[in-house]
Design an enzyme around this catalytic site. Structure first.
Site, PDB file in Angstrom:
ATOM      1  N   ALA A 145       0.826  -1.212   0.000  1.00 25.91           N
ATOM      2  CA  ALA A 145       0.000   0.000   0.000  1.00 25.91           C
ATOM      3  C   ALA A 145       0.857   1.256   0.000  1.00 25.91           C
ATOM      4  O   ALA A 145       0.625   2.185  -0.782  1.00 25.91           O
ATOM      5  CB  ALA A 145      -0.945  -0.009   1.210  1.00 25.91           C
ATOM      6  N   SER A 193       4.184  -7.432   6.255  1.00 19.82           N
ATOM      7  CA  SER A 193       3.353  -8.610   5.997  1.00 19.82           C
ATOM      8  C   SER A 193       3.143  -8.814   4.502  1.00 19.82           C
ATOM      9  O   SER A 193       2.972  -9.945   4.039  1.00 19.82           O
ATOM     10  CB  SER A 193       2.001  -8.460   6.698  1.00 19.82           C
ATOM     11  OG  SER A 193       2.154  -8.458   8.099  1.00 19.82           O
ATOM     12  N   GLY A 232      -1.845 -14.739  -2.723  1.00 21.79           N
ATOM     13  CA  GLY A 232      -2.009 -14.043  -3.983  1.00 21.79           C
ATOM     14  C   GLY A 232      -2.941 -12.857  -3.872  1.00 21.79           C
ATOM     15  O   GLY A 232      -3.189 -12.328  -2.786  1.00 21.79           O
ATOM     16  N   GLU A 252      -9.154 -20.172  -3.386  1.00 24.42           N
ATOM     17  CA  GLU A 252      -8.974 -20.167  -1.937  1.00 24.42           C
ATOM     18  C   GLU A 252     -10.339 -20.200  -1.263  1.00 24.42           C
ATOM     19  O   GLU A 252     -11.384 -20.099  -1.918  1.00 24.42           O
ATOM     20  CB  GLU A 252      -8.146 -18.947  -1.496  1.00 24.42           C
ATOM     21  CG  GLU A 252      -6.713 -19.015  -1.989  1.00 24.42           C
ATOM     22  CD  GLU A 252      -5.857 -17.880  -1.480  1.00 24.42           C
ATOM     23  OE1 GLU A 252      -6.387 -16.991  -0.775  1.00 24.42           O
ATOM     24  OE2 GLU A 252      -4.655 -17.864  -1.781  1.00 24.42           O
ATOM     25  N   HIS A 271      -5.460 -17.309  10.971  1.00 24.82           N
ATOM     26  CA  HIS A 271      -5.266 -18.254   9.878  1.00 24.82           C
ATOM     27  C   HIS A 271      -5.214 -19.652  10.468  1.00 24.82           C
ATOM     28  O   HIS A 271      -4.489 -19.905  11.430  1.00 24.82           O
ATOM     29  CB  HIS A 271      -3.977 -17.945   9.126  1.00 24.82           C
ATOM     30  CG  HIS A 271      -3.947 -18.534   7.748  1.00 24.82           C
ATOM     31  ND1 HIS A 271      -3.852 -19.897   7.528  1.00 24.82           N
ATOM     32  CD2 HIS A 271      -4.030 -17.962   6.521  1.00 24.82           C
ATOM     33  CE1 HIS A 271      -3.857 -20.121   6.222  1.00 24.82           C
ATOM     34  NE2 HIS A 271      -3.966 -18.968   5.593  1.00 24.82           N
ATOM     35  N   ARG A 327     -12.450 -18.689   6.847  1.00 26.34           N
ATOM     36  CA  ARG A 327     -11.304 -18.902   7.736  1.00 26.34           C
ATOM     37  C   ARG A 327     -11.677 -18.974   9.211  1.00 26.34           C
ATOM     38  O   ARG A 327     -11.080 -19.730   9.967  1.00 26.34           O
ATOM     39  CB  ARG A 327     -10.271 -17.791   7.531  1.00 26.34           C
ATOM     40  CG  ARG A 327      -9.439 -17.990   6.279  1.00 26.34           C
ATOM     41  CD  ARG A 327      -8.398 -16.914   6.136  1.00 26.34           C
ATOM     42  NE  ARG A 327      -7.584 -17.165   4.950  1.00 26.34           N
ATOM     43  CZ  ARG A 327      -6.689 -16.327   4.476  1.00 26.34           C
ATOM     44  NH1 ARG A 327      -6.499 -15.164   5.083  1.00 26.34           N
ATOM     45  NH2 ARG A 327      -5.986 -16.620   3.403  1.00 26.34           N
ATOM     46  N   HIS A 343      -3.404 -13.536  11.982  1.00 25.49           N
ATOM     47  CA  HIS A 343      -2.931 -13.370  10.607  1.00 25.49           C
ATOM     48  C   HIS A 343      -3.286 -12.017   9.998  1.00 25.49           C
ATOM     49  O   HIS A 343      -2.470 -11.424   9.296  1.00 25.49           O
ATOM     50  CB  HIS A 343      -3.515 -14.484   9.746  1.00 25.49           C
ATOM     51  CG  HIS A 343      -3.092 -14.458   8.321  1.00 25.49           C
ATOM     52  ND1 HIS A 343      -1.767 -14.556   7.931  1.00 25.49           N
ATOM     53  CD2 HIS A 343      -3.817 -14.347   7.162  1.00 25.49           C
ATOM     54  CE1 HIS A 343      -1.690 -14.514   6.616  1.00 25.49           C
ATOM     55  NE2 HIS A 343      -2.910 -14.376   6.124  1.00 25.49           N
ATOM     56  N   GLU A 373      -3.482  -2.685   5.750  1.00 26.89           N
ATOM     57  CA  GLU A 373      -4.076  -3.397   6.879  1.00 26.89           C
ATOM     58  C   GLU A 373      -4.383  -2.504   8.067  1.00 26.89           C
ATOM     59  O   GLU A 373      -5.266  -2.816   8.871  1.00 26.89           O
ATOM     60  CB  GLU A 373      -3.156  -4.544   7.311  1.00 26.89           C
ATOM     61  CG  GLU A 373      -3.821  -5.501   8.295  1.00 26.89           C
ATOM     62  CD  GLU A 373      -2.959  -6.712   8.628  1.00 26.89           C
ATOM     63  OE1 GLU A 373      -3.309  -7.427   9.585  1.00 26.89           O
ATOM     64  OE2 GLU A 373      -1.935  -6.925   7.935  1.00 26.89           O
ATOM     65  N   ARG A 387     -12.331 -11.275   6.631  1.00 22.48           N
ATOM     66  CA  ARG A 387     -11.751 -11.005   5.309  1.00 22.48           C
ATOM     67  C   ARG A 387     -11.839 -12.224   4.389  1.00 22.48           C
ATOM     68  O   ARG A 387     -11.471 -13.332   4.773  1.00 22.48           O
ATOM     69  CB  ARG A 387     -10.288 -10.606   5.473  1.00 22.48           C
ATOM     70  CG  ARG A 387      -9.546 -10.419   4.162  1.00 22.48           C
ATOM     71  CD  ARG A 387      -8.091 -10.073   4.405  1.00 22.48           C
ATOM     72  NE  ARG A 387      -7.363 -11.172   4.989  1.00 22.48           N
ATOM     73  CZ  ARG A 387      -6.342 -11.804   4.411  1.00 22.48           C
ATOM     74  NH1 ARG A 387      -5.948 -11.444   3.207  1.00 22.48           N
ATOM     75  NH2 ARG A 387      -5.720 -12.782   5.015  1.00 22.48           N
TER      76      ARG A 387
END
Length: 512
Positions: A19, A45, A52, A117, A232, A277, A336, A360, A371
Site C-alpha cells: 500500500a 506482511s 495471492g 482459496e 489463519h 477462515r 494473521h 491493513e 476477510r
C-alpha cells in the site's frame, strides 16, 4: 542521523508494504518522503503474502460474483458500496502492477493462471512465482520506488507520534537510535500494517503491534471494527516465532485437514476445508484444545508436485524436517490479519484532517467481520492509488511550528503479548476480556514502555467486550450466536478509555 533538510512540507508515507509503495509511486512527480523502520518492504506482511491477489478477471467470473463472496464472508458487516467499488477496480489494479514490472503466473496459452482459496466461488486468485506473490510484488515495487526521483526514502527510521494543531496534522515524530526529530507536514499517509505482533502465535512480523492505529488514535482519529482479528487456521506448528504460513492455496489444491488419528474433521462442514477462515480456525483450535494435533495432508492431491506448486512452503517444511510429499504438515491457528483499524472513507481519508490510512492498518468496510482470502492485497493496491489521487487534489502546507521532539523508549510487548494471547484469541469470553481490560488500562495510562502496544490491545478488548455476539473473526463463547447489532463499530480514544474505566467498575457475569 535523520536528515530532514529540504523534506519539510512533503507528503509523508509511513510504511513500505504494498500500500505504501503504491501510494508513493502514484503521487509522482509530487515529492514524497517514505518512512520505514527497516529496509524497503522489510518487516512487512505484504512481503510474506503467499496466497495471492483476488481479481475477478476470468471468463466465467465477474465483480458481482466476487462481491457476493466478499459480502458472505464478511458476515453482514461489510460496507457493500465500498466493497463494490474496490472490487470493480481489480482490472485497473492488476494492469497497474504489471506496469511496475509485476509478472503474474500464466498458463500455456498466455492466460492468467487462477488459483482458488476458501469461500471463493471461482478460481480468481493471481499468483507470482507460485507462493512468492507478496515478495515478488514488493520486489518489483521497490525497484520502481528506487528509480523514482520524487521519492525520498528514510530507512531504519521509526515513526512514533503525529503532531496536531486544532484537529489538523502538523507533523510526524520520527526516531533513529537516540535521535528524535519532527518532520513538519500537513499530509501523512499511514501504511503501517497490522497488529499480529501482539499475539504469541502470529504469521506477522513480531514488531508489528499496530503502530499506525496507535499513532492515529492518540492524535484523535476514530477506530473501527477493532474486535475483528482473523486467525489463519494453518500456520506451521513449530517453535519458530513468528510462525510460517502454510497458504490456503494448498487447501485450494485439495489438501485436507486431519487430526492425530488421521480423521478428517472438516468433511461435514459446508465448504469443508475451504469454509471461511473463522470456521476452519475454530475447528482446528478445538481439536488442539481437546488435546489433539492437526495436520494438513497434501500427499494424495499434490504428492510429488508439491515443490513445483509451492516452492517456498516446501523449502520451509524441509528446513524443519518435514517432507510434505511423504507426510502431513503439522499446523495450528495464528493471528494473521486485522479487519479493523483506522476508520477511513472510500478515498482513504480518516476522521483527522491531513491523515490518510491504507492497507491493513485501515478499516475501509471491505472486509467486514471476516476477510475473504486474498482481498487484502487488492485493497492495498486500490486504496494506495486512491489515497494518492485524494492527496494530489489537496494543498499541502509547511506548518510554521512543531513540538520539540522528546525521545521515546522502545516499546515493550512482553506483558501485553501474554495478556492478548490468553484473552483475545480465537475464542473469547467476558471474564477474559475484563481481565485483559483491567490489566491493560494501567499500562496505557502509565506512559511506560508498554503503553503503545497496550493501547492497541486495549482497543481490541473494548470493542470485543461491547460486541455481545459471535460474528466472523470475533467469537464469544458466552454469546455464541450472531445477533443483529452494530454497537462499538467506531470509537475515538476518549470513548475507548471511558468505556475501559466503566468496565473496570462493572460487576462480573453479565448474562446473554
Amino acid at each position: 542521523m535523520i536528515q530532514l533538510d529540504g523534506l519539510h512540507g512533503q507528503v509523508a508515507i509511513v510504511g513500505s508494504g504494498i500500500a505504501g509503495l503504491i501510494a508513493a509511486l502514484e503521487l509522482a512527480p509530487q515529492p514524497v518522503v517514505l518512512i520505514t523502520r527497516a529496509g524497503l518492504g522489510q518487516e512487512s506482511s505484504s512481503a510474506w503474502a503467499q496466497g495471492g491477489i483476488a481479481a475477478a478477471l476470468g471468463a466465467d467470473d465477474d465483480p458481482a460474483q466476487h462481491l457476493a463472496d466478499t459480502l458472505q464472508a464478511g458476515d453482514g458487516l461489510c460496507d457493500g458500496s465500498v466493497a463494490s467499488d474496490i472490487l470493480a477496480d481489480a482490472h485497473e489494479a492488476i494492469t497497474m502492477l504489471e506496469s511496475y514490472g509485476v509478472c503474474f503466473d500464466m498458463i500455456a496459452d498466455g492466460a492468467y493462471a487462477f488459483g482458488r482459496e476458501a469461500a471463493h466461488s471461482h478460481r480468481r486468485i493471481l499468483h507470482v512465482g507460485g507462493d512468492r506473490t507478496g515478495a515478488e510484488i514488493i520486489s518489483a515495487l521497490t525497484r520502481a520506488v528506487l528509480q523514482c526521483p520524487s521519492i525520498t526514502c528514510l530507512t531504519d527510521v521509526e515513526a512514533r507520534r503525529l503532531t496536531t494543531t486544532n484537529g489538523r496534522v502538523t507533523g510526524i515524530h520520527v526516531q533513529h537510535g537516540r535521535q528524535a526529530e519532527v518532520l513538519r507536514t500537513s499530509q501523512v499517509v499511514m501504511a503501517t500494517g497490522g497488529c499480529g505482533g501482539l499475539f504469541d502465535a502470529s504469521t506477522n512480523p513480531s514488531g508489528n503491534y499496530g503502530q499506525g492505529v496507535m499513532m492515529a488514535t492518540r492524535a484523535g482519529a476514530a477506530l473501527r471494527d477493532m474486535e475483528f482479528v482473523q486467525f489463519h487456521p494453518t500456520a506451521l506448528d513449530t517453535p519458530q516465532t513468528p510462525l510460517y504460513l502454510v497458504s490456503e492455496a494448498v487447501r485450494g489444491e485439495g489438501a485436507i485437514l486431519v487430526d492425530q488419528n488421521g480423521k478428517r474433521f472438516m468433511a461435514h462442514m459446508p465448504g469443508a476445508e475451504l469454509a471461511p477462515r473463522d470456521v476452519v480456525a475454530r475447528a482446528v483450535h478445538q481439536v488442539i484444545a481437546d488435546g489433539g494435533r492437526v495436520f494438513l495432508d497434501a500427499r494424495t492431491t499434490l504428492g510429488s508436485s508439491f515443490a513445483q506448486h509451492f516452492p517456498s512452503i516446501y523449502g520451509i517444511c524441509n528446513a524443519h524436517g518435514i517432507d510434505p510429499v511423504r507426510e502431513p504438515i503439522p499446523v495450528r491457528p495464528a493471528a494473521h490479519y486485522h479487519m479493523g483499524g483506522i476508520a477511513v472513507d472510500r478515498n482513504a481519508r480518516t476522521t483527522l484532517t491531513g491523515l490518510w490510512a491504507i492497507g491493513e492498518c485501515a478499516a475501509t468496510g471491505l472486509h467486514g467481520a471476516n476477510r475473504l482470502a486474498s482481498n487484502s492485497l487488492l485493497e492495498a493496491v486500490v486504496m494506495g492509488r486512491r489515497a494518492a489521487h485524494s492527496i494530489a487534489g489537496c494543498k499541502i502546507q509547511i506548518p510554521r511550528t512543531a513540538l520539540e521532539p522528546e525521545w521515546l523508549p522502545h516499546p515493550d510487548l512482553g506483558l501485553v503479548r501474554s495478556l492478548v494471547s490468553r484473552h483475545l484469541g480465537v475464542i473469547r469470553d467476558e471474564a477474559g476480556l475484563r481481565s485483559a481490560i483491567s490489566n491493560l488500562l494501567p499500562m496505557v495510562e502509565s506512559a511506560g514502555c508498554a503503553s503503545d502496544p497496550a493501547l492497541v490491545a486495549l482497543s481490541v478488548a473494548i470493542f470485543a467486550y461491547l460486541r455481545c455476539e459471535s460474528r466472523g473473526g470475533h467469537y464469544r463463547s458466552d454469546f455464541p450466536n450472531s445477533e443483529s447489532m452494530t454497537r462499538a463499530n467506531q470509537m475515538t480514544l476518549t470513548e475507548i478509555l471511558t468505556h475501559a474505566g466503566s468496565i473496570c467498575q462493572e460487576p462480573l457475569l453479565r448474562t446473554a
